[in-house]
Design a protein around this motif. Structure first.
Motif, PDB file in Angstrom:
ATOM      1  N   UNK A   1       0.841  -1.187   0.000  1.00 41.11           N
ATOM      2  CA  UNK A   1       0.000   0.000   0.000  1.00 41.11           C
ATOM      3  C   UNK A   1       0.884   1.247   0.000  1.00 41.11           C
ATOM      4  N   UNK A   2       0.480   2.212  -0.783  1.00 38.38           N
ATOM      5  CA  UNK A   2       1.252   3.443  -0.912  1.00 38.38           C
ATOM      6  C   UNK A   2       1.156   4.280   0.356  1.00 38.38           C
ATOM      7  N   UNK A   3       2.284   4.840   0.746  1.00 36.62           N
ATOM      8  CA  UNK A   3       2.316   5.688   1.932  1.00 36.62           C
ATOM      9  C   UNK A   3       1.620   7.018   1.621  1.00 36.62           C
ATOM     10  N   UNK A   4       0.890   7.548   2.594  1.00 37.25           N
ATOM     11  CA  UNK A   4       0.186   8.822   2.397  1.00 37.25           C
ATOM     12  C   UNK A   4       1.165   9.959   2.167  1.00 37.25           C
ATOM     13  N   UNK A   5       0.823  10.816   1.213  1.00 36.68           N
ATOM     14  CA  UNK A   5       1.641  12.001   0.981  1.00 36.68           C
ATOM     15  C   UNK A   5       1.319  13.037   2.061  1.00 36.68           C
ATOM     16  N   UNK A   6       2.137  14.059   2.137  1.00 32.72           N
ATOM     17  CA  UNK A   6       1.903  15.125   3.115  1.00 32.72           C
ATOM     18  C   UNK A   6       0.570  15.811   2.834  1.00 32.72           C
ATOM     19  N   UNK A   7       0.276  16.030   1.562  1.00 32.40           N
ATOM     20  CA  UNK A   7      -0.975  16.675   1.183  1.00 32.40           C
ATOM     21  C   UNK A   7      -2.174  15.825   1.623  1.00 32.40           C
ATOM     22  N   UNK A   8      -2.095  14.523   1.369  1.00 34.06           N
ATOM     23  CA  UNK A   8      -3.193  13.634   1.739  1.00 34.06           C
ATOM     24  C   UNK A   8      -3.367  13.586   3.252  1.00 34.06           C
ATOM     25  N   UNK A   9      -2.263  13.577   3.992  1.00 33.15           N
ATOM     26  CA  UNK A   9      -2.321  13.575   5.453  1.00 33.15           C
ATOM     27  C   UNK A   9      -2.980  14.849   5.970  1.00 33.15           C
ATOM     28  N   UNK A  10      -2.643  15.972   5.361  1.00 34.93           N
ATOM     29  CA  UNK A  10      -3.238  17.257   5.751  1.00 34.93           C
ATOM     30  C   UNK A  10      -4.737  17.269   5.458  1.00 34.93           C
ATOM     31  N   UNK A  11      -5.126  16.754   4.301  1.00 33.62           N
ATOM     32  CA  UNK A  11      -6.545  16.688   3.938  1.00 33.62           C
ATOM     33  C   UNK A  11      -7.299  15.793   4.916  1.00 33.62           C
ATOM     34  N   UNK A  12      -6.706  14.643   5.269  1.00 31.55           N
ATOM     35  CA  UNK A  12      -7.335  13.746   6.253  1.00 31.55           C
ATOM     36  C   UNK A  12      -7.605  14.486   7.560  1.00 31.55           C
ATOM     37  N   UNK A  13      -6.630  15.250   8.023  1.00 28.02           N
ATOM     38  CA  UNK A  13      -6.775  16.004   9.265  1.00 28.02           C
ATOM     39  C   UNK A  13      -7.860  17.064   9.182  1.00 28.02           C
ATOM     40  N   UNK A  14      -7.895  17.781   8.065  1.00 26.96           N
ATOM     41  CA  UNK A  14      -8.913  18.833   7.892  1.00 26.96           C
ATOM     42  C   UNK A  14     -10.317  18.241   7.839  1.00 26.96           C
ATOM     43  N   UNK A  15     -10.461  17.147   7.086  1.00 28.77           N
ATOM     44  CA  UNK A  15     -11.772  16.504   6.987  1.00 28.77           C
ATOM     45  C   UNK A  15     -12.193  15.982   8.362  1.00 28.77           C
ATOM     46  N   UNK A  16     -11.265  15.399   9.110  1.00 25.18           N
ATOM     47  CA  UNK A  16     -11.570  14.892  10.453  1.00 25.18           C
ATOM     48  C   UNK A  16     -12.052  16.016  11.363  1.00 25.18           C
ATOM     49  N   UNK A  17     -11.338  17.142  11.347  1.00 29.12           N
ATOM     50  CA  UNK A  17     -11.687  18.276  12.202  1.00 29.12           C
ATOM     51  C   UNK A  17     -13.084  18.805  11.863  1.00 29.12           C
ATOM     52  N   UNK A  18     -13.361  18.975  10.581  1.00 34.18           N
ATOM     53  CA  UNK A  18     -14.666  19.504  10.168  1.00 34.18           C
ATOM     54  C   UNK A  18     -15.783  18.502  10.431  1.00 34.18           C
ATOM     55  N   UNK A  19     -15.509  17.212  10.200  1.00 31.60           N
ATOM     56  CA  UNK A  19     -16.521  16.187  10.491  1.00 31.60           C
ATOM     57  C   UNK A  19     -16.895  16.206  11.967  1.00 31.60           C
ATOM     58  N   UNK A  20     -15.902  16.334  12.820  1.00 36.18           N
ATOM     59  CA  UNK A  20     -16.166  16.384  14.261  1.00 36.18           C
ATOM     60  C   UNK A  20     -17.072  17.553  14.606  1.00 36.18           C
ATOM     61  N   UNK A  21     -16.770  18.707  14.033  1.00 38.15           N
ATOM     62  CA  UNK A  21     -17.602  19.898  14.289  1.00 38.15           C
ATOM     63  C   UNK A  21     -19.020  19.703  13.782  1.00 38.15           C
ATOM     64  N   UNK A  22     -19.143  19.196  12.560  1.00 39.50           N
ATOM     65  CA  UNK A  22     -20.469  19.031  11.952  1.00 39.50           C
ATOM     66  C   UNK A  22     -21.308  18.041  12.759  1.00 39.50           C
ATOM     67  N   UNK A  23     -20.699  16.893  13.116  1.00 33.79           N
ATOM     68  CA  UNK A  23     -21.449  15.868  13.851  1.00 33.79           C
ATOM     69  C   UNK A  23     -21.867  16.377  15.226  1.00 33.79           C
ATOM     70  N   UNK A  24     -20.977  17.080  15.907  1.00 31.68           N
ATOM     71  CA  UNK A  24     -21.307  17.520  17.267  1.00 31.68           C
ATOM     72  C   UNK A  24     -22.238  18.729  17.301  1.00 31.68           C
ATOM     73  N   UNK A  25     -22.155  19.618  16.313  1.00 30.43           N
ATOM     74  CA  UNK A  25     -22.918  20.868  16.404  1.00 30.43           C
ATOM     75  C   UNK A  25     -24.062  21.013  15.406  1.00 30.43           C
ATOM     76  N   UNK A  26     -23.972  20.381  14.252  1.00 30.55           N
ATOM     77  CA  UNK A  26     -24.948  20.654  13.192  1.00 30.55           C
ATOM     78  C   UNK A  26     -25.998  19.552  13.030  1.00 30.55           C
ATOM     79  N   UNK A  27     -25.591  18.308  13.176  1.00 30.24           N
ATOM     80  CA  UNK A  27     -26.512  17.194  12.946  1.00 30.24           C
ATOM     81  C   UNK A  27     -27.464  17.088  14.127  1.00 30.24           C
ATOM     82  N   UNK A  28     -28.757  17.061  13.838  1.00 29.79           N
ATOM     83  CA  UNK A  28     -29.771  17.072  14.897  1.00 29.79           C
ATOM     84  C   UNK A  28     -30.493  15.734  15.055  1.00 29.79           C
ATOM     85  N   UNK A  29     -29.983  14.678  14.448  1.00 23.89           N
ATOM     86  CA  UNK A  29     -30.620  13.362  14.521  1.00 23.89           C
ATOM     87  C   UNK A  29     -30.558  12.830  15.959  1.00 23.89           C
TER      88      UNK A  29
END
Length: 131
Positions: A1-29
């Motif tokens: 398996x190919x090792x993650x590039x720096x760009x991909x690692x940064x994107x993973x972190x950004x998506x994780x951070x935003x997902x956490x915010x959205x799930x905790x604050x925006x989703x009302x289910x």
């Protein structure tokens, strides 16, 4: 398996951070447990798909209800991600239950219990030997 590039690692972190915010604050289910956290995110290099590993503090029924709630809220969460992140493609989300945190907590409790028993045995041996 190919090792993650720096760009991909940064994107993973950004998506994780935003997902956490959205799930905790925006989703009302109501099915989604308030003690839900995003442990990690793996976005494919072409930004088409993402696996979000989530941890839910609660029983098995609560975990499954949270997973169903997140699956139903998927399109809303994806649209919110698209608004917040400036990506060429907004990844399609797959939610995977991650029990590693719960496993770690249970292991810590077991280790603590064993060390407590060892200390108790050592203390009773000292008392028996007359120290």
């Amino acid at each position: 398996m190919k090792k993650n590039s720096i760009k991909n690692t940064r994107i993973n972190g950004e998506v994780q951070k935003e997902l956490s915010r959205i799930i905790s604050m925006e989703v009302k289910d109501p099915r989604i447990n308030p003690m839900t956290s995003v442990v990690s995110v793996e976005v494919t290099p072409d930004l088409k798909f993402a696996k979000a590993y989530i941890s839910v503090l609660g029983d098995e029924e609560s975990r499954q209800a949270t997973k169903e709630g997140l699956k139903k809220a998927g399109p809303f969460i994806r649209s919110q991600l698209a608004k917040r992140l400036n990506l060429r493609n907004t990844p399609e989300l797959t939610f995977i239950l991650d029990q590693s945190i719960e496993y770690g907590v249970n292991m810590s409790k077991m280790i603590e219990e064993v060390t407590k028993n060892i200390r108790h045995e050592e203390e009773s041996e000292k008392e028996d030997s007359g120290e």
